[in-house]
Structures are given as C-alpha cells and as structure tokens.
Design a protein around this motif. Structure first.
Motif, PDB file in Angstrom:
ATOM      1  N   ALA A 183      47.060  27.235  37.261  1.00  0.00           N
ATOM      2  CA  ALA A 183      47.220  26.190  36.252  1.00  0.00           C
ATOM      3  C   ALA A 183      46.640  26.639  34.918  1.00  0.00           C
ATOM      4  CB  ALA A 183      46.540  24.900  36.712  1.00  0.00           C
ATOM      5  N   ASN A 184      46.323  27.923  34.798  1.00  0.00           N
ATOM      6  CA  ASN A 184      45.759  28.461  33.556  1.00  0.00           C
ATOM      7  C   ASN A 184      46.843  28.852  32.567  1.00  0.00           C
ATOM      8  OD1 ASN A 184      43.459  28.606  35.377  1.00  0.00           O
ATOM      9  ND2 ASN A 184      42.495  29.873  33.813  1.00  0.00           N
ATOM     10  N   GLN A 185      46.516  28.744  31.288  1.00  0.00           N
ATOM     11  CA  GLN A 185      47.430  29.230  30.267  1.00  0.00           C
ATOM     12  C   GLN A 185      47.610  30.737  30.398  1.00  0.00           C
ATOM     13  OE1 GLN A 185      46.071  28.658  26.258  1.00  0.00           O
ATOM     14  NE2 GLN A 185      47.885  29.545  25.336  1.00  0.00           N
ATOM     15  N   ILE A 186      46.499  31.444  30.668  1.00  0.00           N
ATOM     16  CA  ILE A 186      46.536  32.884  30.908  1.00  0.00           C
ATOM     17  C   ILE A 186      46.052  33.110  32.343  1.00  0.00           C
ATOM     18  CG2 ILE A 186      45.669  35.148  30.191  1.00  0.00           C
ATOM     19  CD1 ILE A 186      45.243  34.001  27.399  1.00  0.00           C
ATOM     20  N   PRO A 187      46.955  33.273  33.298  1.00  0.00           N
ATOM     21  CA  PRO A 187      46.559  33.404  34.704  1.00  0.00           C
ATOM     22  C   PRO A 187      45.922  34.764  34.997  1.00  0.00           C
ATOM     23  CG  PRO A 187      48.853  32.680  34.468  1.00  0.00           C
ATOM     24  CD  PRO A 187      48.403  33.190  33.139  1.00  0.00           C
ATOM     25  N   PHE A 188      44.887  34.744  35.818  1.00  0.00           N
ATOM     26  CA  PHE A 188      44.257  35.972  36.278  1.00  0.00           C
ATOM     27  C   PHE A 188      43.711  35.739  37.675  1.00  0.00           C
ATOM     28  CE2 PHE A 188      41.208  33.448  33.973  1.00  0.00           C
ATOM     29  CZ  PHE A 188      40.009  33.561  34.667  1.00  0.00           C
ATOM     30  N   VAL A 189      43.286  36.809  38.328  1.00  0.00           N
ATOM     31  CA  VAL A 189      42.823  36.728  39.715  1.00  0.00           C
ATOM     32  C   VAL A 189      41.343  37.052  39.771  1.00  0.00           C
ATOM     33  CG1 VAL A 189      43.011  37.741  42.019  1.00  0.00           C
ATOM     34  CG2 VAL A 189      45.073  37.287  40.686  1.00  0.00           C
ATOM     35  N   THR A 190      40.587  36.246  40.481  1.00  0.00           N
ATOM     36  CA  THR A 190      39.163  36.474  40.689  1.00  0.00           C
ATOM     37  C   THR A 190      38.877  36.638  42.181  1.00  0.00           C
ATOM     38  OG1 THR A 190      38.685  34.110  40.927  1.00  0.00           O
ATOM     39  CG2 THR A 190      38.622  35.030  38.685  1.00  0.00           C
ATOM     40  N   GLN A 191      37.655  37.063  42.496  1.00  0.00           N
ATOM     41  CA  GLN A 191      37.271  37.189  43.897  1.00  0.00           C
ATOM     42  C   GLN A 191      37.306  35.834  44.591  1.00  0.00           C
ATOM     43  OE1 GLN A 191      36.674  40.117  45.546  1.00  0.00           O
ATOM     44  NE2 GLN A 191      36.683  38.834  47.370  1.00  0.00           N
ATOM     45  N   ASP A 192      36.959  34.771  43.868  1.00  0.00           N
ATOM     46  CA  ASP A 192      36.991  33.429  44.464  1.00  0.00           C
ATOM     47  C   ASP A 192      38.404  33.051  44.899  1.00  0.00           C
ATOM     48  OD1 ASP A 192      34.299  33.076  44.136  1.00  0.00           O
ATOM     49  OD2 ASP A 192      34.455  31.887  42.302  1.00  0.00           O
ATOM     50  N   ILE A 193      39.400  33.337  44.045  1.00  0.00           N
ATOM     51  CA  ILE A 193      40.765  32.975  44.411  1.00  0.00           C
ATOM     52  C   ILE A 193      41.247  33.853  45.561  1.00  0.00           C
ATOM     53  CG2 ILE A 193      42.034  34.484  42.812  1.00  0.00           C
ATOM     54  CD1 ILE A 193      42.890  30.861  43.690  1.00  0.00           C
ATOM     55  N   LEU A 194      40.818  35.111  45.570  1.00  0.00           N
ATOM     56  CA  LEU A 194      41.180  35.990  46.684  1.00  0.00           C
ATOM     57  C   LEU A 194      40.591  35.467  47.994  1.00  0.00           C
ATOM     58  CD1 LEU A 194      42.417  38.547  47.844  1.00  0.00           C
ATOM     59  CD2 LEU A 194      40.370  39.789  47.133  1.00  0.00           C
ATOM     60  N   ASP A 195      39.336  35.042  47.974  1.00  0.00           N
ATOM     61  CA  ASP A 195      38.704  34.488  49.178  1.00  0.00           C
ATOM     62  C   ASP A 195      39.440  33.241  49.652  1.00  0.00           C
ATOM     63  OD1 ASP A 195      36.810  36.487  49.050  1.00  0.00           O
ATOM     64  OD2 ASP A 195      35.294  35.233  48.066  1.00  0.00           O
ATOM     65  N   HIS A 196      39.891  32.420  48.710  1.00  0.00           N
ATOM     66  CA  HIS A 196      40.624  31.200  49.050  1.00  0.00           C
ATOM     67  C   HIS A 196      41.960  31.536  49.706  1.00  0.00           C
ATOM     68  CE1 HIS A 196      41.357  26.780  47.681  1.00  0.00           C
ATOM     69  NE2 HIS A 196      41.847  27.007  48.869  1.00  0.00           N
ATOM     70  N   VAL A 197      42.654  32.529  49.149  1.00  0.00           N
ATOM     71  CA  VAL A 197      43.943  32.939  49.717  1.00  0.00           C
ATOM     72  C   VAL A 197      43.756  33.511  51.125  1.00  0.00           C
ATOM     73  CG1 VAL A 197      45.863  34.569  49.466  1.00  0.00           C
ATOM     74  CG2 VAL A 197      45.036  33.295  47.486  1.00  0.00           C
ATOM     75  N   VAL A 198      42.710  34.293  51.320  1.00  0.00           N
ATOM     76  CA  VAL A 198      42.419  34.850  52.649  1.00  0.00           C
ATOM     77  C   VAL A 198      42.171  33.729  53.652  1.00  0.00           C
ATOM     78  CG1 VAL A 198      40.734  36.177  53.984  1.00  0.00           C
ATOM     79  CG2 VAL A 198      41.552  37.050  51.780  1.00  0.00           C
TER      80      VAL A 198
END
Length: 284
Positions: A183-198
């Motif tokens: 939902a970001n104007q400029i999307p990026f990936v963080t470790q938190d989002i990676l942990d959530h996807v896992v």
C-alpha cells in the motif's frame, strides 16, 4: 542480448560483466537479457561503482524495479520542483535494509553507490525502448557537468546533510490468505514483510505465499516476492505472450523448460547470487 530460452546469469556472465566494467571509461557495464529493444519486458544486469555519477531521472509512464545482488546504494526521491521527499538504502548483504524496490512511473529518483566494491543490480523496466521516455532532472547537475567539476557528487553530499527522510514504514493489505499487496507509494521489501510471507506460506495448503509490489492486477509490469515452503509443488505452466524473470534470493532449486510431450528441453540451476554455485537469474 541473451538467448530467450533458458537465459541465465551465472559465473561466466559475471566474469564477462566485471571484465567489461573494469575496462569501461565510464566504469559501468550492463548485460541485457531481453530478446530485443521492442519487447514489452526489459531485464538488465548492471554494474558500476562510486566513481559513477547517476543524475536524478524519471521514466515517463514506466515503472522500474531494482534488485540488489551485490553491494549497497542509496536512492533519492524528488518532487517535480526538485525537493527531496524520501530516501531509501538498498543492500545485498545487510538485512536491516531492503534489497528490492519498485519505483513508480514518472518518479524523479537519483542513486549513488555506498560501498567501495562495485554494485551489481538487476533492473526491470517496461519496453519497448524509447529514448524520450527517460528524462534527466533539470534541477541537478548533468553527468557531463559532473565530469568537469564533481558538482553532481556535491549535489548528493548536500542532500545527505539534510534531515533524515529514510523510508522505513511499509504498509500492505491482504488480498487473500496467502497474498499481500503493498500500500506504499514506493513499494519495497523488508525483513518484516519477508517473515510475514514465510509465515503465510507455512500456514497455506499450497505451501506458498507472495507479496505484490505492483499496484493492481491490470498493471503491465507485475513484481512479486514469492516464498515457496518445503513441500510446495508447482505444476508445469506457461505464460501466453508474456516474459517472466526470476531472481533467487534464498534457497536453491531448478527451473525446467518442457517440450510438448513433457520431456525436459533445458534446465537451469537456481541459487542466490552469493552462493558458490549460483545461476541467480533465469529469464524466460
């Protein structure tokens, strides 16, 4: 240009890239994996170092996705009048920073290398190639001017002295039980989002989950971070009139290309860039 079937980036291509980067007068080189300038998806592996000044620029009506394979860079985002509104550091080795970013169309952005080692990144952008779609910012020194007086490097040095504007907060929405959308104007990936996807993948019957960086399902360039949990089985498939590119960030596997009768036509081993036996990018 690479072969459109089973093209990949491995040790041979890396050696070729680094050799040409070192002998280049501009200290930069790129390998293009798209079949021609006229196709709809352009994939490029590019290498350059701190001696390269990349002026702020924007791609008219084209998104751009960057994935850092080696080193680290800092990106600067500007309004149309040249005011800095955000920055983001990308790193291939430091998990406190992102290594994957999607830049929306028509967004002014600049970039500088932070490490002493050369940066290697994968750049994905919509084709076909159109020189007029790349515009250079009138509010910053050109590459030619920087070659004369280093004013471009000074421009970024000045920006680094202002109040911290780093992008840190990542917002997302759930599209389904195993699909998240930025939902970001400029999307990026963080470790938190990676942990959530896992976590979503491990709970899913399909044993996989994804984080979508593109704004909607109709977008011409769709960028996704996908996690495949142990036991995930993906049946053979193909994309009608669409190219697909893969970068392995963690784990290993094999990408098989099949004939009509189901026999294997070609295979590409997949592993992260920092693996000793990598073939880190496969382009179809």
């Amino acid at each position: 240009m690479q072969n459109p079937v089973a093209s990949h980036f491995s040790h041979d291509e890396l050696s070729y890239l680094l050799k040409n980067y070192r002998t280049s007068e501009r200290r930069r080189h790129r390998l293009c994996y798209h079949q021609s300038p006229d196709v709809k998806l352009h994939d490029i592996i590019i290498c350059y170092d701190k001696s390269s000044y990349i002026p702020p620029n924007k791609h008219v009506n084209k998104p751009e996705t960057l994935c850092i394979l080696q080193g680290s860079v800092k990106l600067y985002f500007f309004t149309d009048c040249g005011s800095l509104f955000s920055t983001l550091t990308l790193s291939a080795s430091d998990s406190t920073f992102s290594n994957l970013l999607r830049i929306p169309p028509n967004t002014w952005h600049g970039l500088r290398v932070l490490d002493d080692q050369p940066v290697i990144m994968k750049e994905t952008i919509l084709g076909p190639y159109d020189r007029s779609s790349l515009q250079w910012a009138p509010f910053a020194p050109s590459e030619q001017q920087n070659n004369l007086d280093n004013s471009g490097f000074s421009f970024y040095d000045t920006l680094d002295q202002v109040t911290d504007k780093s992008l840190t907060q990542l917002s997302f929405v759930s599209a389904s039980s195993n699909v998240l959308c930025s939902a970001n104007q400029i999307p990026f990936v963080t470790q938190d989002i990676l942990d959530h996807v896992v976590d979503l993948a491990n709970k899913s019957e399909l044993k996989r989950a994804r984080f979508c960086l593109h704004p909607n399902g109709d977008d011409s360039q769709q960028d996704m971070l996908i996690y495949l949990a142990p036991g995930c089985d993906i049946p053979p498939s193909y994309h009608i009139n669409k190219d697909e590119s893969l970068v392995v960030l963690k784990g290993s596997g094999r990408y098989d290309f099949l004939n009509q009768d189901g026999t294997i036509r070609a295979s590409v081993p997949l592993a992260p860039f920092n693996d000793n036996d990598f073939a880190s990018s496969s382009f179809v």
